[in-house]
Write an enzyme that holds these catalytic residues in place. Structure first.
Site, PDB file in Angstrom:
ATOM      1  CD  GLU A 145      -2.959  -1.084   2.322  1.00 37.83           C
ATOM      2  OE1 GLU A 145      -2.816  -0.235   3.222  1.00 37.83           O
ATOM      3  OE2 GLU A 145      -3.837  -1.950   2.356  1.00 37.83           O
ATOM      4  CG  HIS A 175      -8.316   6.473   2.393  1.00 41.13           C
ATOM      5  ND1 HIS A 175      -8.361   6.262   1.043  1.00 41.13           N
ATOM      6  CD2 HIS A 175      -7.732   5.369   2.926  1.00 41.13           C
ATOM      7  CE1 HIS A 175      -7.840   5.074   0.768  1.00 41.13           C
ATOM      8  NE2 HIS A 175      -7.444   4.513   1.900  1.00 41.13           N
ATOM      9  NE  ARG A 201      -3.978   5.848   3.608  1.00 42.28           N
ATOM     10  CZ  ARG A 201      -4.346   4.870   4.429  1.00 42.28           C
ATOM     11  NH1 ARG A 201      -4.822   5.169   5.621  1.00 42.28           N
ATOM     12  NH2 ARG A 201      -4.234   3.624   4.075  1.00 42.28           N
ATOM     13  CG  HIS A 216      -9.076   6.552   6.512  1.00 45.57           C
ATOM     14  ND1 HIS A 216     -10.090   5.618   6.357  1.00 45.57           N
ATOM     15  CD2 HIS A 216      -7.922   5.827   6.618  1.00 45.57           C
ATOM     16  CE1 HIS A 216      -9.570   4.398   6.368  1.00 45.57           C
ATOM     17  NE2 HIS A 216      -8.266   4.500   6.540  1.00 45.57           N
ATOM     18  NE  ARG A 275      -3.755   4.960  10.265  1.00 45.71           N
ATOM     19  CZ  ARG A 275      -4.196   4.165   9.300  1.00 45.71           C
ATOM     20  NH1 ARG A 275      -3.543   3.073   8.970  1.00 45.71           N
ATOM     21  NH2 ARG A 275      -5.308   4.465   8.653  1.00 45.71           N
TER      22      ARG A 275
HETATM   23  C1  SIN Z   1      -7.094   1.054   3.079  1.00 42.13           C
HETATM   24  O1  SIN Z   1      -7.408  -0.114   2.926  1.00 42.13           O
HETATM   25  O2  SIN Z   1      -6.796   1.822   2.170  1.00 42.13           O
HETATM   26  C2  SIN Z   1      -7.093   1.607   4.467  1.00 42.13           C
HETATM   27  C3  SIN Z   1      -6.046   0.936   5.243  1.00 42.13           C
HETATM   28  C4  SIN Z   1      -5.592   1.841   6.345  1.00 42.13           C
HETATM   29  O3  SIN Z   1      -6.290   2.775   6.726  1.00 42.13           O
HETATM   30  O4  SIN Z   1      -4.480   1.640   6.814  1.00 42.13           O
END
Ligand code: SIN
Length: 579
Positions: free
Chosen positions: A133, A257, A306, A367, A402
């Site tokens: 991610e 997010h 993010r 988020h 985060r």
């Molecule tokens: C996501 O699945 O994009 C969210 C995961 C997260 O908030 O760490």
């Protein structure tokens, strides 16, 4: 530094006199990964654990976590690399010892979760499947049910709880909203007041006494008009800790997010998340002209941390005058998407979008709260007897932003640390049961009895009516949201203060308590955001747009004094090598 004379937070919420009492060694508030893990581990170490949760056990934020849980589980990965990615995402203000604990203990904690019964997705060799991610340089995200990781973890932990539910050492009370913390005359936390929608003895407001309280109440997403958080995320634990005088840290760092399904202007409440893992598998962002605007913006392009992606989307929306951009996942193919992301695909289709054939409209939405109740390496807050775990806390692992999928991990790792610390202290006689004090009208605590609805200081203490929630959310979204400035923050602060002063005596109850909690959290967040005159991580100031200012490399701390005013301090963090 102290805020102006107008802003005062009451010591506690107006509530009825407790009509019943109970007690335990430790009270754990909340039933997500942090609360359940703490309670399960504590129960093997202390005599009586009471777990209370606002609605039902599975109803918190954990079950909504899609992407997964990050840990250096692959032989080609290492805790050191996970540490580096976390520090970079946190923009230089993570606390290195806390991140070190997270990344080194994380792999073992995940393996324990598997041993407990959590069924993660496995590859053909029977090993955990790992994906990537935003902000991660290695595949280290373990996932379950494709995109239903939180749901599976929640299921496994609740099943473990049910296996011991007849054990007299653990009691669970559902539909129990914690109103405030009980404290002795030295401010030591010695229980909670809570409202239970129940039957028989435990109905209405009660008092539960304990030697320690662990807040695991999750986030504050409902302080904004649109969020990925469920409706229960009203910042209750944070607000109660604030009123009790616990130090709050970095509350201005709110994560937006980047890819939340855009359902049209004015969409309110919990919005559908499109996991970052979809980009991890190859989806990318485009603007209305089909231009991939993340390329050239960051070396990791669509998988940048993010905050970088959210900021790029905000910039592109300002340039195009649109209120959303698009996520293109079509090339991943119907079969792959349905197998890897079954819940997301189903939800999109329910709402009229097919990711296999269409671009998905997306825009950033609230988020995650990266800040919260300040804690040390074993989860202790600044108030003796009070611990915080998970999103409600600020352990220092997230810094200004985060890293993806570090939140479930933080809940796991620090739950263990907290349970061990509490049991060791109890065994050493360091956490005796204290007697709750009552509050004088000047806000000081003393032993004795006083009317339970007496709130000091008085004039701004009335509860907000539940109908004011939309006004709090609108003010926060407009001025303290994804993009802030001195002017917007001042306007929001005034609007919130206006709501506080206009409040009349609303009927005490869950609606007015939650709404008043949102007000208090909104006030603290807006204050902290107005102090930090820079853009860093989740805190984007349009009047200080260039990246981080070294003078602001540190934590903002806010605490409520006994007269109800908030004072703030800044705590520098040593420079980190983020190259
Ligand atoms: C996501 O699945 O994009 C969210 C995961 C997260 O908030 O760490």
């Amino acid at each position: 530094m102290t805020d102006g004379p107008g802003l005062r937070i009451p010591r506690r919420l107006v509530a009825a006199e407790p009509g019943w009492t109970t007690s335990a060694d430790v009270i754990v508030v909340g039933s997500g990964i942090a609360g359940l893990t703490t309670a399960l581990r504590l129960r093997q170490r202390v005599d009586r654990v009471l777990l209370v949760t606002k609605t039902v056990l599975h109803e918190g934020s954990t079950q909504w976590a899609q992407g997964g849980i990050a840990a250096a589980l692959d032989p080609g990965d290492s805790p050191q690399e996970h540490l580096h990615d976390t520090l970079v995402a946190g923009c230089g203000i993570c606390d290195v010892p806390a991140v070190t604990a997270l990344v080194h203990e994380g792999p073992e904690r995940v393996r324990e979760l598997v041993a407990l019964g959590a069924e993660f997705d496995l590859d053909d060799a029977g090993e955990l499947k790992l994906t990537r991610e935003g902000g991660h340089h290695k595949d280290r995200i373990a996932h379950a049910g494709g995109d239903a990781t939180g749901k599976e973890i929640s299921r496994a932990l609740i099943a473990a709880l049910h296996r011991v539910q007849d054990d007299p050492g653990i009691e669970v009370i559902e539909h129990a909203l914690v109103v405030d913390l009980l404290q002795d005359e030295e401010s030591r936390v010695c229980g909670v007041t809570l409202h239970v929608i129940g039957e028989g003895q435990m109905d209405g407001v009660g008092a539960a006494r304990s030697r320690a309280v662990v807040l695991a109440t999750g986030g504050l997403g409902q302080v904004y008009s649109a969020t990925t958080n469920p409706s229960v995320a009203t910042g209750d634990g944070m607000a109660a800790a604030l009123r009790a005088g616990a130090v709050m840290a970095d509350v201005e760092f709110v994560q937006f997010h980047p890819t939340v399904l855009w359902l049209g202007p004015g969409s309110r409440g919990q919005q559908p998340l499109i996991s970052e893992a979809v980009r991890g598998e190859g989806a990318f962002l485009v603007d209305r002209d089909g231009v991939r605007f993340m390329q050239g913006r960051h070396p990791l392009a669509d998988l940048a941390p993010r905050d970088v992606v959210s900021r790029a989307i905000v910039d592109r929306m300002l340039e195009t005058g649109e209120d959303h951009v698009f996520l293109d996942a079509r090339h991943l193919g119907r079969e792959f998407l349905e197998e890897r992301f079954p819940s997301i695909v189903a939800r999109c289709r329910e709402l009229g979008f097919d990711p296999a054939t269409e671009l998905l409209p997306v825009a950033p939405a609230q988020h995650y709260a990266s800040g919260g109740v300040r804690t040390d390496l074993v989860g202790r807050s600044t108030l003796d007897g009070l611990y915080a775990c998970g999103e409600v806390s600020c352990t220092g692992v997230h810094g200004a932003n985060r890293l993806a999928s570090n939140s479930l991990l933080e809940g796991l790792v620090f739950a263990h640390r907290i349970a061990d610390d509490i049991s060791e202290r109890m065994a050493g006689g360091q956490l005796p049961q204290a007697d709750p004090a009552v509050e004088a009208t000047d806000g000081t605590l003393a032993t004795g009895t006083a009317p339970a609805d007496e709130v000091a200081p008085g004039e701004d203490a009335a509860l907000l009516d539940g109908s004011a929630r939309v006004q709090v959310q609108a003010a926060m979204t407009a001025g303290s949201g994804a993009v802030r400035s001195a002017e917007s923050l001042a306007t929001t602060a005034l609007a919130l203060q206006g709501l506080a002063l206009a409040a009349t005596s609303s009927e005490p109850g869950p609606e007015s308590w939650e709404t008043t909690n949102l007000l208090h959290i909104g006030q603290v967040l807006t204050l902290a955001a107005s102090l930090r005159e820079e853009t860093r991580g989740g805190h984007l100031r349009s009047d200080h747009p260039s990246q981080v200012d070294p003078r602001w490399r540190g934590h903002t701390l806010v605490v409520r004094g006994s007269d109800g005013t908030l004072s703030t301090t800044f705590e520098p963090v040593p420079e980190q090598d983020l190259a």
